[in-house]
Enzyme design. Structure first.
Site, PDB file in Angstrom:
ATOM      1  CG  HIS A 130      -0.054   0.584   2.551  1.00 45.01           C
ATOM      2  ND1 HIS A 130      -0.534   1.427   3.208  1.00 45.01           N
ATOM      3  CD2 HIS A 130      -0.174  -0.847   3.338  1.00 45.01           C
ATOM      4  CE1 HIS A 130       0.009   1.581   3.700  1.00 45.01           C
ATOM      5  NE2 HIS A 130       0.599   0.381   4.606  1.00 45.01           N
ATOM      6  CG  ASP A 142       2.074   1.842   7.907  1.00 46.41           C
ATOM      7  OD1 ASP A 142       2.127   0.412   6.866  1.00 46.41           O
ATOM      8  OD2 ASP A 142       1.296   1.580   8.921  1.00 46.41           O
ATOM      9  CD  GLU A 176      -3.398  -1.172   5.240  1.00 43.60           C
ATOM     10  OE1 GLU A 176      -2.784  -2.219   5.701  1.00 43.60           O
ATOM     11  OE2 GLU A 176      -2.973   0.155   5.381  1.00 43.60           O
ATOM     12  CD  GLU A 177      -2.157   2.900   6.802  1.00 37.93           C
ATOM     13  OE1 GLU A 177      -2.919   2.389   8.429  1.00 37.93           O
ATOM     14  OE2 GLU A 177      -1.248   2.538   6.871  1.00 37.93           O
ATOM     15  CG  ASP A 205       1.469  -2.951   5.664  1.00 40.74           C
ATOM     16  OD1 ASP A 205       0.506  -3.444   5.202  1.00 40.74           O
ATOM     17  OD2 ASP A 205       2.517  -2.097   5.678  1.00 40.74           O
ATOM     18  CG  HIS A 292      -0.296   3.817  12.544  1.00 44.82           C
ATOM     19  ND1 HIS A 292      -1.779   3.623  12.560  1.00 44.82           N
ATOM     20  CD2 HIS A 292      -0.049   3.329  10.766  1.00 44.82           C
ATOM     21  CE1 HIS A 292      -1.873   2.443  11.434  1.00 44.82           C
ATOM     22  NE2 HIS A 292      -1.054   2.230  11.034  1.00 44.82           N
TER      23      HIS A 292
END
Length: 582
Positions: A130, A142, A176-177, A205, A292
């Site tokens: 992603h 990420d 994706e998130e 990922d 994140h």
């Protein structure tokens, strides 16, 4: 990688986030305890992917985020610029590049699909990651790490331009998130035939986590074999990727019946002392402390991990799609229709077509395998010149085994090419052919005979099977979720009883005595036989049974669908399914 939702008593679905794992620890972390032997011979055949070039792509993605509000979230200017950067590199290298707009995504934007235009179009190996980040930061581990690793691998493949035995397709996903939205959209747009062309999907990922571990999704599967072989050559001792299960884009493919695997280096889960001992790094700390967060920048990368992950991708590409090279003369095989039914004592036909896909036409010998006892498959003619066709005749004796079977049609020439034909054998009109029609009703053979959401058929100890160790466990996540379980059966004519039975255990954290928040629907075809809910929770299993006499002579699909709302888990556990006819 998508953030996980806390669950009640249920291990995450057995489908893993097929992401690239890495050497745990920071770039200066202690090496793995086992000495690294020389890579296997096959690994040496694959090119070395430049870590410097992968890092250069990460620098570009970080710069894009810095120039666009600090992130590359789906639907943002940062995401659009990321797509533009990757697309430009691929087009310049000679890829066939498509932007697929995900109109159903929360933030509409493009999936980027790039296919190297060599190799048979019906034999595809797909590699994906992603491209979006969360809004909190630039998303360099990420998932810039996966995106950059795949981009550089695509560029290396184009530069080397080897002879291909399979077609290689790369994908960079939108949304994706927000719930794997871009990959779901892509898979949903594929026809059944197009899905069948994809022989494996590999997802990457978070493949550079600073305190990462070596994780492989479905580590014991045949699909995972090349990924594991490369890391095994270094004595890494990789583990199953449990943290990522159901949380990345491989899940979309697995739900469509496509085999998946991949690497992962870990996200917010904590590294154990045992993992730190064999991989290095810090025990008791997260694999990625900046997961994140705004600190997920180019400084949040373990370069050893990233390098081994990127090279592992190259190893897999060469092992799966390059090999000994495509024959100068090649062909394809197809069957039309792709399925058929035959009664005992009868026969049916289909057309087997061939086509020349490269070089000159050649002689292709036809054969078939997978037919049940009492069924024969013949071809007229038995060999054709590629570009020609033959008639396939399927004949069933009066004692042929009934049920649904997959026949593999094989064409043999300079290469071996196959196509699948689904055959249903019925009892015919000469009286009842009784017996138990459900295949693998106790689930002890895993997913054999069943179609199910990933992780549904399991031996997870969180819920006990009625018999044996396996059962079908639907829902139980404590969040919005849908699971399905199904099997198609053919009911013979002329019998006096047709009884579907199964044992059901319902376990729920819901406390209401009046509202059905979570439901399990049981269907035959489009007809609902029963609906159960959290209101039916009870200790132990209860047998449920239904009369299916009205479906005699038909091929029907039995389906269980569990739908769970946004909070408080309900588990619907099914075991020992039978359809007794007599």
């Amino acid at each position: 990688m998508r953030r996980s939702t806390p669950t009640t008593s249920l291990a995450l679905a057995l489908v893993a986030t097929l992401t690239t794992a890495s050497l745990a620890g920071t770039a200066s972390a202690a090496p793995a305890s086992a000495p690294a032997p020389a890579p296997a011979a096959a690994a040496l055949a694959a090119p070395d992917v430049s870590l410097t070039n992968v890092q250069a792509h990460l620098t570009q993605l970080n710069s894009i985020a810095s120039s666009n509000g600090g992130n590359r979230r789906a639907g943002s200017a940062g995401y659009a610029a990321s797509v533009s950067y990757v697309k430009g590199k691929l087009q310049a290298a000679g890829y066939t590049v498509t932007e697929q707009n995900c109109t159903s995504c929360t933030y509409p934007g493009s999936n980027l699909i790039a296919e190297w235009p060599q190799g048979p179009t019906d034999q595809v190996v797909m590699f994906g990651s992603h491209l979006d980040s969360v809004s909190a930061g630039p998303g360099i581990n990420d998932n810039g790490s996966g995106s950059a690793s795949l981009l550089e691998n695509a560029l290396v493949l184009a530069a080397q331009n080897p002879t291909m035995t399979k077609r290689v397709r790369f994908a960079w996903w939108n949304g994706e998130e927000q719930g794997l939205q871009g990959s779901k959209h892509y898979v949903n747009q594929l026809s059944t035939t197009q899905r069948g062309y994809i022989k494996g999907y590999y997802n990457f990922d978070m493949v550079g986590s600073p305190n990462g571990g070596y994780f492989i999704n479905r580590i014991t599967s045949a699909t995972a074999a090349p990924l594991k072989a490369y890391w095994d050559s270094f004595g890494i001792q990789p583990e199953e990727n449990t943290e990522g299960q159901g949380r990345s884009d491989d899940y979309s493919f697995a739900n469509a019946g496509i085999q998946t695997s991949g690497y992962a280096a870990g996200a917010s889960y904590t590294k154990t002392a045992a993992q730190a001992a064999k991989w290095g790094g810090t025990s008791g700390a997260a694999y990625d402390g900046c997961y994140h967060r705004s600190c997920d920048t180019t400084s949040n990368i373990n370069t050893t991990v990233l390098n081994r992950s990127a090279d592992g991708v190259a190893y897999a590409i060469w092992a799966l799609a390059v090999g000994g090279g495509t024959p100068a003369n090649d062909f394809s095989v197809a069957v039309s229709p792709t399925s058929g039914s035959v009664a005992r004592g009868g026969s049916t036909t289909a057309t087997v077509s061939t086509a020349t896909t490269s070089g000159s036409a050649q002689t292709v010998a036809l054969s078939a395998s997978g037919a049940p006892s009492g069924v024969t498959v013949g071809f007229s003619p038995s060999s054709v010149t590629s570009g020609g066709s033959a008639t396939m005749t399927v004949s069933a004796s009066s004692t042929a085994t009934t049920g649904t079977f997959t026949i593999t049609v094989t064409g043999t020439g300079s290469a071996t090419r196959t196509a699948s034909y689904t055959l249903t054998v019925t009892g015919g009109s000469g009286g009842c052919t009784g017996g138990q029609l459900i295949g693998n009703g106790s689930f002890e053979s895993g997913s054999t005979s069943w179609t199910a959401s990933s992780g549904v058929i399991t031996n997870d100890s969180g819920q006990a099977a009625r018999t044996g160790t396996y059962k079908a466990w639907m829902d139980g996540y404590g969040s919005s979720h849908t699971d399905t379980l199904s099997q198609s059966v053919t009911l013979p004519v002329g019998c006096t009883s047709y009884t579907l039975a199964f044992w059901l255990h319902i376990d729920s954290a819901e406390t209401t005595t009046s509202t059905a928040y979570d439901k399990l629907t049981v269907q035959v075809g489009s007809t609902t036989l029963a609906t159960y809910s959290n209101l039916n929770k009870a200790t132990g299993y209860t047998q449920r049974s239904f009369n299916l006499a009205g479906y005699a002579g038909q091929t029907v699909t039995l389906k269980w669908t569990g739908v769970e709302d946004a909070s408080l888990q309900t588990s619907f556990v099914v075991d020992d399914v039978t359809l007794q006819v007599g």
